[in-house]
Design a protein around this motif. Sequence first.
Motif, PDB file in Angstrom:
ATOM      1  N   PHE A 155      -8.066  10.420  17.717  1.00  0.00           N
ATOM      2  CA  PHE A 155      -6.934  10.838  16.897  1.00  0.00           C
ATOM      3  C   PHE A 155      -6.573  12.297  17.168  1.00  0.00           C
ATOM      4  N   PRO A 156      -5.333  12.699  16.886  1.00  0.00           N
ATOM      5  CA  PRO A 156      -4.997  14.126  16.920  1.00  0.00           C
ATOM      6  C   PRO A 156      -5.913  14.886  15.949  1.00  0.00           C
ATOM      7  N   MET A 157      -6.255  16.097  16.296  1.00  0.00           N
ATOM      8  CA  MET A 157      -7.155  16.893  15.459  1.00  0.00           C
ATOM      9  C   MET A 157      -6.608  17.088  14.048  1.00  0.00           C
ATOM     10  N   ALA A 158      -5.296  17.079  13.896  1.00  0.00           N
ATOM     11  CA  ALA A 158      -4.702  17.210  12.559  1.00  0.00           C
ATOM     12  C   ALA A 158      -5.152  16.074  11.637  1.00  0.00           C
ATOM     13  N   MET A 159      -5.385  14.900  12.198  1.00  0.00           N
ATOM     14  CA  MET A 159      -5.871  13.785  11.377  1.00  0.00           C
ATOM     15  C   MET A 159      -7.252  14.110  10.816  1.00  0.00           C
ATOM     16  N   PHE A 160      -8.098  14.722  11.640  1.00  0.00           N
ATOM     17  CA  PHE A 160      -9.436  15.078  11.166  1.00  0.00           C
ATOM     18  C   PHE A 160      -9.379  16.178  10.107  1.00  0.00           C
ATOM     19  N   THR A 161      -8.379  17.069  10.195  1.00  0.00           N
ATOM     20  CA  THR A 161      -8.188  18.078   9.149  1.00  0.00           C
ATOM     21  C   THR A 161      -8.112  17.381   7.795  1.00  0.00           C
ATOM     22  N   GLY A 175       0.812  -1.205   0.000  1.00  0.00           N
ATOM     23  CA  GLY A 175       0.000   0.000   0.000  1.00  0.00           C
ATOM     24  C   GLY A 175       0.844   1.252   0.000  1.00  0.00           C
ATOM     25  N   ASP A 176       0.175   2.347  -0.274  1.00  0.00           N
ATOM     26  CA  ASP A 176       0.815   3.654  -0.260  1.00  0.00           C
ATOM     27  C   ASP A 176       0.672   4.255   1.132  1.00  0.00           C
ATOM     28  N   MET A 177       1.667   5.066   1.511  1.00  0.00           N
ATOM     29  CA  MET A 177       1.619   5.731   2.806  1.00  0.00           C
ATOM     30  C   MET A 177       1.522   7.233   2.608  1.00  0.00           C
ATOM     31  N   PHE A 178       0.760   7.883   3.500  1.00  0.00           N
ATOM     32  CA  PHE A 178       0.649   9.332   3.504  1.00  0.00           C
ATOM     33  C   PHE A 178       0.780   9.796   4.944  1.00  0.00           C
ATOM     34  N   LEU A 233      -2.212  21.728   7.558  1.00  0.00           N
ATOM     35  CA  LEU A 233      -1.220  20.708   7.226  1.00  0.00           C
ATOM     36  C   LEU A 233      -0.255  21.220   6.166  1.00  0.00           C
ATOM     37  N   LYS A 234       0.946  20.650   6.150  1.00  0.00           N
ATOM     38  CA  LYS A 234       1.952  21.016   5.149  1.00  0.00           C
ATOM     39  C   LYS A 234       1.514  20.598   3.758  1.00  0.00           C
ATOM     40  N   LYS A 235       0.832  19.459   3.662  1.00  0.00           N
ATOM     41  CA  LYS A 235       0.290  19.000   2.376  1.00  0.00           C
ATOM     42  C   LYS A 235      -0.958  18.190   2.663  1.00  0.00           C
ATOM     43  N   TYR A 236      -1.795  18.095   1.651  1.00  0.00           N
ATOM     44  CA  TYR A 236      -3.064  17.394   1.788  1.00  0.00           C
ATOM     45  C   TYR A 236      -3.165  16.311   0.732  1.00  0.00           C
ATOM     46  N   LEU A 237      -3.745  15.214   1.121  1.00  0.00           N
ATOM     47  CA  LEU A 237      -4.113  14.172   0.185  1.00  0.00           C
ATOM     48  C   LEU A 237      -5.429  14.640  -0.431  1.00  0.00           C
ATOM     49  N   GLU A 238      -5.455  14.800  -1.732  1.00  0.00           N
ATOM     50  CA  GLU A 238      -6.640  15.380  -2.385  1.00  0.00           C
ATOM     51  C   GLU A 238      -7.726  14.357  -2.675  1.00  0.00           C
ATOM     52  N   SER A 239      -7.352  13.095  -2.851  1.00  0.00           N
ATOM     53  CA  SER A 239      -8.332  12.088  -3.246  1.00  0.00           C
ATOM     54  C   SER A 239      -7.875  10.708  -2.776  1.00  0.00           C
ATOM     55  N   LEU A 282     -11.821  14.414   2.345  1.00  0.00           N
ATOM     56  CA  LEU A 282     -11.893  13.278   1.426  1.00  0.00           C
ATOM     57  C   LEU A 282     -13.318  12.773   1.253  1.00  0.00           C
ATOM     58  N   THR A 283     -13.558  12.079   0.141  1.00  0.00           N
ATOM     59  CA  THR A 283     -14.835  11.446  -0.150  1.00  0.00           C
ATOM     60  C   THR A 283     -14.693   9.959   0.132  1.00  0.00           C
ATOM     61  N   TRP A 284     -15.572   9.412   0.977  1.00  0.00           N
ATOM     62  CA  TRP A 284     -15.381   8.087   1.547  1.00  0.00           C
ATOM     63  C   TRP A 284     -16.282   6.997   0.997  1.00  0.00           C
ATOM     64  N   GLY A 285     -17.235   7.310   0.145  1.00  0.00           N
ATOM     65  CA  GLY A 285     -18.187   6.312  -0.337  1.00  0.00           C
ATOM     66  C   GLY A 285     -17.506   5.068  -0.889  1.00  0.00           C
TER      67      GLY A 285
END
Length: 172
Positions: A100-106, A42-45, A76-82, A111-114
């Motif tokens: 979780f730390p609030m930064a995780m919720f940021t 898997g990929d890590m972010f 955040l320094k960068k965001y996962l867009e999708s 993201l779209t989770w469907g």
Amino acid sequence: MAKNLIIYYSRKGENYWNGSVKNLAKGNTEIVAEFIQKAIGGDMFEVDTVKPYAKDYYACADEAKRELNSQARPKLKKYLESIDGYDNVFVCGPCWWGTFPMAMFTQLEKLTWGGKNVFAVMTHEGSGLGSCEQDLKRICKGATIGKGISVHGAEAARAERGVEAWAKSVVK
């Protein structure tokens, strides 16, 4: 074959460790996230805040509590867009005041989770999963929240077999 994403926040430096504070070169959650990647691929972010948390463990704990109480969303320094293209998403973080730390919720709220399978991974010093699975159910609308895992932080480096067995059991 299912495609996996491992989103994690991990604290290096001073951490609570079996009743005292210990300086860690690599955070416990990062170690566990790497075990997941090794087990199933898997990929890590990495979630990383613009404003670093205090280096002092107790000052950081105070910051985390203030953020939780105000429902802050640190930048955040960068965001996962999708997360399109991923089937399984592992959300990994330390247990800070029961979640979780609030930064995780940021990050998660952008993201779209469907249709995604989401798994909570929490490192802790006695809190287990806290309320993180309920929080993921609230935030990750349309996702299936699978069986999470909690890893005692002081034992993270020795938890590879357990993490591997769990990860292999939950992926489809």
